[in-house]
Structure formats: structure tokens, C-alpha cells
Design a protein around this motif. Structure first.
Motif, short mmCIF file in Angstrom:
data_model
loop_
_atom_site.label_atom_id
_atom_site.label_comp_id
_atom_site.label_asym_id
_atom_site.label_seq_id
_atom_site.Cartn_x
_atom_site.Cartn_y
_atom_site.Cartn_z
N ALA A 6 0.80 -1.23 0.00
CA ALA A 6 0.00 0.00 0.00
C ALA A 6 0.84 1.28 0.00
O ALA A 6 0.31 2.36 -0.18
CB ALA A 6 -0.94 -0.01 1.20
N TRP A 108 0.41 -1.03 -7.17
CA TRP A 108 0.13 -0.70 -5.76
C TRP A 108 -0.77 -1.76 -5.15
O TRP A 108 -1.70 -2.25 -5.79
CB TRP A 108 -0.53 0.67 -5.63
N GLY A 109 -0.49 -2.11 -3.91
CA GLY A 109 -1.30 -3.11 -3.22
C GLY A 109 -1.09 -4.48 -3.84
O GLY A 109 0.04 -4.92 -4.08
N LEU A 113 -6.59 -6.98 -7.03
CA LEU A 113 -7.70 -6.21 -6.48
C LEU A 113 -7.86 -4.86 -7.17
O LEU A 113 -6.98 -3.98 -7.04
CB LEU A 113 -7.44 -6.01 -4.97
N SER A 141 -2.51 -5.74 0.04
CA SER A 141 -3.47 -4.77 -0.48
C SER A 141 -3.75 -3.68 0.54
O SER A 141 -3.49 -3.86 1.74
CB SER A 141 -4.78 -5.48 -0.83
N SER A 142 -4.32 -2.57 0.06
CA SER A 142 -4.69 -1.51 0.99
C SER A 142 -5.76 -2.01 1.96
O SER A 142 -5.87 -1.51 3.08
CB SER A 142 -5.18 -0.28 0.23
N MET A 183 -13.79 0.74 -1.65
CA MET A 183 -12.62 1.33 -2.30
C MET A 183 -13.11 2.28 -3.39
O MET A 183 -14.30 2.29 -3.73
CB MET A 183 -11.75 0.24 -2.91
N LEU A 184 -12.21 3.04 -3.95
CA LEU A 184 -12.54 3.89 -5.10
C LEU A 184 -13.78 4.75 -4.83
O LEU A 184 -14.70 4.78 -5.63
CB LEU A 184 -12.78 3.01 -6.33
N GLY A 203 -9.17 4.73 6.50
CA GLY A 203 -7.75 5.07 6.40
C GLY A 203 -7.45 5.73 5.07
O GLY A 203 -7.99 5.34 4.04
N ALA A 204 -6.60 6.75 5.11
CA ALA A 204 -6.16 7.41 3.87
C ALA A 204 -4.63 7.35 3.80
O ALA A 204 -3.96 7.37 4.85
CB ALA A 204 -6.63 8.86 3.84
N TYR A 205 -4.10 7.28 2.60
CA TYR A 205 -2.64 7.21 2.37
C TYR A 205 -2.01 6.13 3.27
O TYR A 205 -0.91 6.32 3.81
CB TYR A 205 -1.95 8.55 2.67
N ILE A 206 -2.70 5.01 3.43
CA ILE A 206 -2.24 3.97 4.35
C ILE A 206 -0.84 3.49 3.97
O ILE A 206 -0.57 3.24 2.80
CB ILE A 206 -3.22 2.78 4.35
N MET A 240 -6.25 9.02 -1.44
CA MET A 240 -6.64 7.63 -1.67
C MET A 240 -7.08 7.08 -0.34
O MET A 240 -6.27 7.05 0.60
CB MET A 240 -5.46 6.82 -2.21
N ASP A 241 -8.33 6.71 -0.23
CA ASP A 241 -8.80 6.18 1.05
C ASP A 241 -9.64 4.92 0.86
O ASP A 241 -10.18 4.66 -0.22
CB ASP A 241 -9.54 7.24 1.87
N THR A 242 -9.69 4.16 1.91
CA THR A 242 -10.41 2.88 1.93
C THR A 242 -11.07 2.77 3.29
O THR A 242 -10.53 3.28 4.27
CB THR A 242 -9.42 1.71 1.77
C1 LIG Z 1 -7.34 1.17 -8.41
S1 LIG Z 1 -7.57 0.64 -6.76
C2 LIG Z 1 -6.10 -0.25 -6.47
C3 LIG Z 1 -6.15 -1.16 -5.28
C4 LIG Z 1 -4.85 -1.90 -5.03
N1 LIG Z 1 -4.58 -2.87 -6.07
C5 LIG Z 1 -4.83 -2.59 -3.67
O1 LIG Z 1 -4.62 -3.80 -3.62
O2 LIG Z 1 -4.96 -1.89 -2.65
C6 LIG Z 1 -7.33 2.18 -5.94
C7 LIG Z 1 -8.07 2.23 -4.62
O3 LIG Z 1 -7.34 1.48 -3.67
C8 LIG Z 1 -7.42 2.09 -2.41
N2 LIG Z 1 -6.05 2.41 -1.97
C9 LIG Z 1 -4.92 2.09 -2.63
N3 LIG Z 1 -3.83 2.46 -1.93
C10 LIG Z 1 -4.30 3.02 -0.79
C11 LIG Z 1 -3.67 3.57 0.36
N4 LIG Z 1 -2.33 3.64 0.45
N5 LIG Z 1 -4.46 4.03 1.35
C12 LIG Z 1 -5.81 3.96 1.27
N6 LIG Z 1 -6.45 3.44 0.21
C13 LIG Z 1 -5.71 2.97 -0.81
C14 LIG Z 1 -8.33 3.31 -2.56
O4 LIG Z 1 -9.65 2.93 -2.23
C15 LIG Z 1 -8.20 3.61 -4.01
O5 LIG Z 1 -9.34 4.30 -4.49
#
Ligand SMILES: C[S@@+](CC[C@H](N)C(=O)[O-])C[C@H]1O[C@@H](n2cnc3c(N)ncnc32)[C@H](O)[C@@H]1O
Length: 252
Positions: A6, A108-109, A113, A141-142, A183-184, A203-206, A240-242
């Protein structure tokens, strides 16, 4: 294809580190406003794990943003976004990689996913102009990083969990499930459920130095998260938040 976690360089698996070290050329596609931050994070990650001077990085601009701008060596022509990306990948692989060399896409992640890289590479192979073998290295993953930071699980005992998008959540809370990861979500769709007995773990920018976490009953946490989110977005220009929504059992 290497899942790189992440954002925290310590989140790479040993398998991913080995794959990074075996790579001759890294292919990087970035999106507009997040570009410089994410490029820096990726650079930190390579600095942390791969000896300097043993690889090259080839960058291209994301078709979405580049469509109007044009001019870049790897800007797409016409067609939909996926095909545009496939065209860029194809050209990068053909022009930048020697016959015996190894290239890598850093995802990323976890690549499994909400990521399109797998589908795009398959499209490139399907076009038949270039052939290659590839492996997928899973990443943290995030979603995994989110629940770990909140020291909670994804599911409750013997219960299901669903991972979905903000857009889907806006259509209603998923049926038959009380634990939902979102997500997203550009629109803070959790606000729609602020009057329900739900806990949110956000969480944001995890995994990055900018990480922000908040949690609690949604009625109390939602306004706080809205504020935190707006401030962070203003400060950094992107977010970027989840989050996990955990609906509490209803009284029968
Ligand atoms: C296109 S998806 C990619 C997900 C990625 N493959 C994963 O496994 O986390 C992008 C979304 O992942 C989440 N995301 C990815 N990195 C993040 C992070 N560092 N902190 C919080 N959310 C994250 C957010 O919800 C974002 O809108």
C-alpha cells in the motif's frame, strides 16, 4: 507484475524484493496529480530494496490524462482507455526491453484487487505482436493494510465480507453481508449510512508518511472523517482512502 503493497517499503514481500532485484526495466504509468507523490514513493521503494545502477525506469503518461495533451513518446492514439494502455505497454515492452531482459510493472497493493494491469497484459499478448512469459507476485493490499492498522479483522466469525466500490455502495448497502470494504470512493458515500448502527474503520494514504486513520460509530466518525479528508485533499491535491463498514447485528 509485482504487487508492492500500500505504500510502506517494509510491506514488500521477500518474493517481491527478489523479483525487483531480477528486473532490468521497470515500466511505470502514472496519473496526473498523484504523479509526483507516487513516483517518489516508488523511487523510495526501489532505493530501499534494489542496488543503484542495476535497473532502468521507463515512464509513460496515463492515457486518460494524456489524451488531450499528446506529444509524449508513449501517448496513445485513439480507442478506449484499456486499449490505449495496452498500446502503450506493447510499445514499451517492444522498444525498451531486450530479448533476454526482464521487465516489471509495479502495482500498488495487490495486482488482484481493482487493478487492470493483468487484463491489459493479456490484451497485449492477445494482439500477438509481442510475446513474453510473466508471473504475478501478490502484494499486501490496501484492504489488508487498513484492517491491520485498525487492529481488526475483515470478517466476523464465520461471516462473509464484501469488497466493493463507492459507486456500488451508493446504490444501497449490499444484501446478505454486514462487513463491507469500500474502495474507489470519491464521494464519501459512507455519509449515506450515518443514521445506521454501523462502525466505520477508515484510512487514507495507508502505509505512507501521510497516513490518516479514524474509526468509531459512523454517526460520530463521519463528520470527523469528512473534515480530515477535506483538509488532506486540500493539502496534497489528491487522496486515496479505503474503509470498512461494520453493521452491528439488528435486534430481532
Ligand atoms: C485502483 S484501486 C487499487 C487497489 C490496489 N490494487 C490494492 O490492492 O490496494 C485504488 C483504490 O485502492 C485504495 N487504496 C490504494 N492504496 C491506498 C492507500 N495507500 N491508502 C488507502 N487506500 C488505498 C483506494 O480505495 C483507491 O481508491
Amino acid at each position: 507484475m509485482i504487487g508492492i503493497g500500500a505504500g510502506d517499503p517494509d510491506q514488500l514481500t521477500l518474493q517481491a524484493v527478489r523479483a525487483l532485484r531480477d528486473t532490468d526495466v521497470f515500466f511505470v504509468l502514472d496519473k496526473g496529480e498523484v504523479k509526483s507523490d507516487l513516483t517518489q514513493l516508488r523511487r523510495d521503494l526501489l532505493d530501499a530494496h534494489v542496488p543503484e545502477g542495476t535497473y532502468r525506469v521507463v515512464e509513460a503518461r496515463d492515457p486518460e490524462r494524456d489524451r488531450k495533451a499528446g506529444g509524449s513518446a508513449y501517448s496513445p492514439a485513439v480507442g478506449d482507455w484499456r486499449s490505449a494502455r495496452a498500446g502503450i505497454y506493447e510499445r514499451m515492452i517492444t522498444e525498451e526491453l531486450g530479448e533476454e531482459q526482464t521487465g516489471a510493472f509495479l502495482v500498488w497493493g495487490d495486482p488482484a484487487l481493482y487493478d487492470s494491469t493483468l487484463g491489459i497484459l493479456e490484451e497485449v499478448l492477445g494482439r500477438g505482436r509481442v510475446t513474453f512469459a510473466y508471473d504475478v507476485i501478490p502484494g499486501i493490499s490496501s484492504v489488508s493494510a487498513l484492517v491491520a492498522r485498525h487492529r481488526t479483522g475483515l470478517n466476523r466469525v464465520a461471516r462473509p465480507v464484501q469488497i466493493t466500490t463507492g459507486r456500488r455502495l451508493a446504490e444501497g448497502f449490499p444484501e446478505g453481508v454486514d462487513d463491507v470494504v469500500v474502495m474507489l470512493d470519491a464521494h464519501q458515500t459512507f455519509r449515506q449510512y450515518a443514521d445506521q448502527d454501523i462502525d466505520i474503520y477508515w484510512g487514507a494514504y495507508i502505509g505512507t508518511p501521510d497516513e490518516i486513520l479514524d474509526s468509531g460509530p459512523i454517526a460520530e466518525a463521519a463528520p470527523r472523517i469528512e473534515r480530515l479528508r477535506a483538509e488532506a485533499r486540500e493539502r496534497k491535491g489528491w487522496i486515496m482512502d479505503t474503509y470498512l463498514l461494520r453493521r452491528n447485528p439488528r435486534e430481532v
